[in-house]
Design a protein around this motif. Structure first.
Motif, PDB file in Angstrom:
ATOM      1  N   GLY A  91       0.808  -1.221   0.000  1.00  0.00           N
ATOM      2  CA  GLY A  91       0.000   0.000   0.000  1.00  0.00           C
ATOM      3  C   GLY A  91       0.838   1.265   0.000  1.00  0.00           C
ATOM      4  O   GLY A  91       0.525   2.242  -0.704  1.00  0.00           O
ATOM      5  N   THR A  92       1.931   1.277   0.779  1.00  0.00           N
ATOM      6  CA  THR A  92       2.788   2.473   0.824  1.00  0.00           C
ATOM      7  C   THR A  92       3.505   2.696  -0.499  1.00  0.00           C
ATOM      8  O   THR A  92       3.618   3.841  -0.980  1.00  0.00           O
ATOM      9  N   LEU A  93       3.991   1.627  -1.109  1.00  0.00           N
ATOM     10  CA  LEU A  93       4.646   1.769  -2.413  1.00  0.00           C
ATOM     11  C   LEU A  93       3.662   2.218  -3.490  1.00  0.00           C
ATOM     12  O   LEU A  93       4.013   3.023  -4.368  1.00  0.00           O
ATOM     13  N   ALA A  94       2.422   1.725  -3.426  1.00  0.00           N
ATOM     14  CA  ALA A  94       1.423   2.153  -4.409  1.00  0.00           C
ATOM     15  C   ALA A  94       1.098   3.632  -4.254  1.00  0.00           C
ATOM     16  O   ALA A  94       0.998   4.376  -5.250  1.00  0.00           O
ATOM     17  N   ALA A  95       0.943   4.078  -3.005  1.00  0.00           N
ATOM     18  CA  ALA A  95       0.664   5.502  -2.782  1.00  0.00           C
ATOM     19  C   ALA A  95       1.835   6.374  -3.232  1.00  0.00           C
ATOM     20  O   ALA A  95       1.635   7.448  -3.834  1.00  0.00           O
ATOM     21  N   ALA A  96       3.063   5.928  -2.966  1.00  0.00           N
ATOM     22  CA  ALA A  96       4.239   6.696  -3.397  1.00  0.00           C
ATOM     23  C   ALA A  96       4.354   6.736  -4.912  1.00  0.00           C
ATOM     24  O   ALA A  96       4.684   7.788  -5.500  1.00  0.00           O
ATOM     25  N   ALA A  97       4.062   5.626  -5.583  1.00  0.00           N
ATOM     26  CA  ALA A  97       4.159   5.595  -7.043  1.00  0.00           C
ATOM     27  C   ALA A  97       3.113   6.500  -7.682  1.00  0.00           C
ATOM     28  O   ALA A  97       3.408   7.237  -8.641  1.00  0.00           O
ATOM     29  N   VAL A  98       1.898   6.488  -7.155  1.00  0.00           N
ATOM     30  CA  VAL A  98       0.852   7.355  -7.713  1.00  0.00           C
ATOM     31  C   VAL A  98       1.189   8.821  -7.477  1.00  0.00           C
ATOM     32  O   VAL A  98       1.006   9.679  -8.370  1.00  0.00           O
ATOM     33  N   ASP A  99       1.694   9.153  -6.304  1.00  0.00           N
ATOM     34  CA  ASP A  99       2.049  10.545  -6.000  1.00  0.00           C
ATOM     35  C   ASP A  99       3.187  11.036  -6.891  1.00  0.00           C
ATOM     36  O   ASP A  99       3.163  12.177  -7.388  1.00  0.00           O
ATOM     37  N   ARG A 100       4.158  10.176  -7.088  1.00  0.00           N
ATOM     38  CA  ARG A 100       5.284  10.605  -7.944  1.00  0.00           C
ATOM     39  C   ARG A 100       4.860  10.689  -9.410  1.00  0.00           C
ATOM     40  O   ARG A 100       5.350  11.545 -10.160  1.00  0.00           O
ATOM     41  N   LEU A 101       3.947   9.819  -9.839  1.00  0.00           N
ATOM     42  CA  LEU A 101       3.491   9.851 -11.217  1.00  0.00           C
ATOM     43  C   LEU A 101       2.650  11.090 -11.501  1.00  0.00           C
ATOM     44  O   LEU A 101       2.744  11.694 -12.586  1.00  0.00           O
ATOM     45  N   LEU A 102       1.821  11.493 -10.531  1.00  0.00           N
ATOM     46  CA  LEU A 102       0.930  12.629 -10.752  1.00  0.00           C
ATOM     47  C   LEU A 102       1.591  13.971 -10.436  1.00  0.00           C
ATOM     48  O   LEU A 102       1.393  14.949 -11.173  1.00  0.00           O
ATOM     49  N   PHE A 103       2.361  14.031  -9.365  1.00  0.00           N
ATOM     50  CA  PHE A 103       2.910  15.315  -8.905  1.00  0.00           C
ATOM     51  C   PHE A 103       4.424  15.361  -8.914  1.00  0.00           C
ATOM     52  O   PHE A 103       5.018  16.323  -8.406  1.00  0.00           O
ATOM     53  N   ASP A 104       5.070  14.316  -9.458  1.00  0.00           N
ATOM     54  CA  ASP A 104       6.526  14.283  -9.599  1.00  0.00           C
ATOM     55  C   ASP A 104       7.237  14.453  -8.244  1.00  0.00           C
ATOM     56  O   ASP A 104       8.220  15.188  -8.118  1.00  0.00           O
ATOM     57  N   GLY A 105       6.725  13.795  -7.237  1.00  0.00           N
ATOM     58  CA  GLY A 105       7.363  13.859  -5.924  1.00  0.00           C
ATOM     59  C   GLY A 105       6.505  13.134  -4.898  1.00  0.00           C
ATOM     60  O   GLY A 105       5.431  12.613  -5.204  1.00  0.00           O
ATOM     61  N   LEU A 106       6.990  13.082  -3.684  1.00  0.00           N
ATOM     62  CA  LEU A 106       6.270  12.441  -2.586  1.00  0.00           C
ATOM     63  C   LEU A 106       5.791  13.525  -1.638  1.00  0.00           C
ATOM     64  O   LEU A 106       6.565  14.095  -0.872  1.00  0.00           O
ATOM     65  N   GLY A 107       4.480  13.810  -1.706  1.00  0.00           N
ATOM     66  CA  GLY A 107       3.924  14.890  -0.906  1.00  0.00           C
ATOM     67  C   GLY A 107       2.728  14.441  -0.089  1.00  0.00           C
ATOM     68  O   GLY A 107       2.755  13.438   0.628  1.00  0.00           O
ATOM     69  N   VAL A 108       1.626  15.219  -0.223  1.00  0.00           N
ATOM     70  CA  VAL A 108       0.442  15.000   0.606  1.00  0.00           C
ATOM     71  C   VAL A 108      -0.232  13.670   0.273  1.00  0.00           C
ATOM     72  O   VAL A 108      -0.700  12.954   1.174  1.00  0.00           O
ATOM     73  N   LEU A 109      -0.302  13.320  -1.005  1.00  0.00           N
ATOM     74  CA  LEU A 109      -0.948  12.072  -1.387  1.00  0.00           C
ATOM     75  C   LEU A 109      -0.219  10.867  -0.788  1.00  0.00           C
ATOM     76  O   LEU A 109      -0.855   9.909  -0.316  1.00  0.00           O
ATOM     77  N   PHE A 110       1.075  10.935  -0.769  1.00  0.00           N
ATOM     78  CA  PHE A 110       1.856   9.858  -0.168  1.00  0.00           C
ATOM     79  C   PHE A 110       1.602   9.762   1.336  1.00  0.00           C
ATOM     80  O   PHE A 110       1.443   8.671   1.892  1.00  0.00           O
ATOM     81  N   GLY A 111       1.526  10.912   2.007  1.00  0.00           N
ATOM     82  CA  GLY A 111       1.266  10.910   3.444  1.00  0.00           C
ATOM     83  C   GLY A 111      -0.122  10.386   3.780  1.00  0.00           C
ATOM     84  O   GLY A 111      -0.289   9.585   4.718  1.00  0.00           O
TER      85      GLY A 111
END
Length: 202
Positions: A91-111
């Motif tokens: 789940g954490t890797l999926a959230a990080a991958a989606v955040d980086r794909l959409l916003f080019d980084g690990l931000g609020v979506l990842f948290g």
């Protein structure tokens, strides 16, 4: 003529039924049925034995009652320690991958994704493996930062520095998710102990 009358036993004669042969059939013991032969066909109106009828009626009712009880309870499936770790990491890797794909980084979506993963892990873990939920969350968080976090330079030292800086800048999400999992696990542990004490005292 006189000799034949003398040899016959006294009493009335037995009449043979018409159409029979010379010797009358003498009734004897019935022959046992052959092992492979089927029994006599059951008539259409024959009743089924009561025990078999009850068994046929109980099986569908029991299965239906179990299915209804499972749907009513709505309890989530319990996970082992390994299953909890897999859930947290995936789940954490999926959230990080989606955040980086959409916003080019690990931000609020990842948290936010990390918070949801910690909550699900703490709720779904079984009672025997309760400590696995608050332990697997931070490990999954660090692995996600190590694999998908921004790295300024190549090399082991650069990755370690990037991981340390990523943990420092996102410490709020890390502590919040870990504390949420720890609180839920502690509440479940206390509730289970109270339930056991009340059942033993009663």
């Amino acid at each position: 003529m006189e000799q034949s009358i003398r040899t016959q036993p006294p009493g009335p004669r037995r009449r043979r039924p018409p159409g029979t042969g010379g010797a009358a059939a003498v009734p004897g013991p019935a022959a046992p049925p052959e092992p492979g032969a089927a029994g006599p066909p059951r008539p259409a109106g024959a009743r089924v034995p009561a025990a078999r009828l009850r068994l046929r009626l109980r099986l569908p009712s029991a299965l239906g009652a179990a299915g209804r009880e499972r749907r009513r309870s709505g309890r989530p499936a319990r996970l082992t320690a390994v299953g909890t770790g897999v859930l947290a990491l995936g789940g954490t890797l999926a959230a990080a991958a989606v955040d980086r794909l959409l916003f080019d980084g690990l931000g609020v979506l990842f948290g936010l994704g990390y918070l949801v993963v910690c909550f699900q892990a703490a709720v779904r873990v079984r009672l025997a493996d309760l400590p696995a939920a608050p332990i697997s969350g931070p490990i999954a968080f660090a692995v996600a930062l190590l694999l998908l976090g921004p790295v300024s330079a190549s090399g082991v030292t650069a990755q370690v520095v990037a991981l340390a800086s990523g943990l420092a800048t996102r410490a709020g999400w890390l502590f919040t998710g870990t504390a949420l999992a720890a609180v839920i696990v502690a509440a479940r542990f206390v509730a289970q102990r109270r339930f056991r004490r009340s059942r033993n005292s009663g």
